[in-house]
Enzyme design. Sequence first.
Site, mmCIF file in Angstrom:
data_model
loop_
_atom_site.group_PDB
_atom_site.id
_atom_site.type_symbol
_atom_site.label_atom_id
_atom_site.label_comp_id
_atom_site.label_asym_id
_atom_site.label_seq_id
_atom_site.Cartn_x
_atom_site.Cartn_y
_atom_site.Cartn_z
ATOM 1 N N ARG A 177 0.833 -1.204 0.000
ATOM 2 C CA ARG A 177 0.000 0.000 0.000
ATOM 3 C C ARG A 177 0.867 1.253 0.000
ATOM 4 O O ARG A 177 0.545 2.240 -0.669
ATOM 5 C CB ARG A 177 -0.954 0.005 1.194
ATOM 6 C CG ARG A 177 -2.045 -1.070 1.115
ATOM 7 C CD ARG A 177 -3.024 -0.934 2.254
ATOM 8 N NE ARG A 177 -3.722 0.339 2.216
ATOM 9 C CZ ARG A 177 -4.191 0.975 3.287
ATOM 10 N NH1 ARG A 177 -4.008 0.466 4.500
ATOM 11 N NH2 ARG A 177 -4.832 2.123 3.165
ATOM 12 N N CYS A 236 -0.154 6.719 8.816
ATOM 13 C CA CYS A 236 -0.590 5.419 8.303
ATOM 14 C C CYS A 236 -1.704 5.684 7.300
ATOM 15 O O CYS A 236 -1.628 6.650 6.545
ATOM 16 C CB CYS A 236 -1.048 4.508 9.444
ATOM 17 S SG CYS A 236 -2.342 5.209 10.486
#
Length: 279
Positions: A177, A236
Amino acid sequence: MFTTLISAAELQQLGNNVVVLDCRFRLNDADYGRAAYDAGHITGAHYLHLDYHLSGTKNGNNGRHPLPEGQRLAVNLGSLGIAPDTQVVAYDDAGGMYAARAWWLLRWLGHESVAVLDGGVQAWQQAGGVLDQSDPERNATRFSMAPARESVVTLDDISANLCTPQFLLVDARAPDRFAGENETMDPVGGHIPGAKNRFFMLNLNEDGLFKSAQQLREEWLALLDGQPLDEVVLSCGSGVTACHNKLALEHAGLHGARLYAGSWSEWCSDSSRPVATGA
């Protein structure tokens, strides 16, 4: 007083002045945690939902899990009986992924005696702890907000850092990701330019317990490569697993890193902001 991690055996030995928070959740199933709690939880534990209790109101531009309003959160915590001298223990079944968010939020409101159950509900059961379905008692009190033990940076701070670097951004998402591959949570893949990647699961051993403080310290210092801790910002996808990295740092005795709560989901909400891909 436990301020980072607590083992199942240590939790079993605590007295009465403890409040336990069940933070189980799944990003792809918002009803999972409550159902798991109803099926069986540590005796006396209260359930906190990531979306409803541990996050604020989304407006489309502030990320998937914006910080809750502090006073509202304080009222909720007080209703569970959390006083200034109360030991709080948060747990989940995902290696501390969600419990660390509750841990960080209490520290953000100035509460020091809060720890994450190392190994979560699995470790509790392996240590002979039982689960039950009873409703916990609520001994409501006034939660006293104190000077914050955690600090945040804003979207503007992140933007300014691209032009004049003042801190190192460390992203807790999985490497794919971070690289812009296999993105399923957010509409845009990639990361904020200049960020380094430290997947939060690297903080754990294969048994699901946190690595030793010494091992974490060595790994993090190697990653930071001389960067002062007060010049480190954690991010994040939405400000949740970044708290896991913060917990690992604190457990390792490395203090001072700040949180970018909006994280990637806030950053990528505006297509004019730059995006980096690759490792």
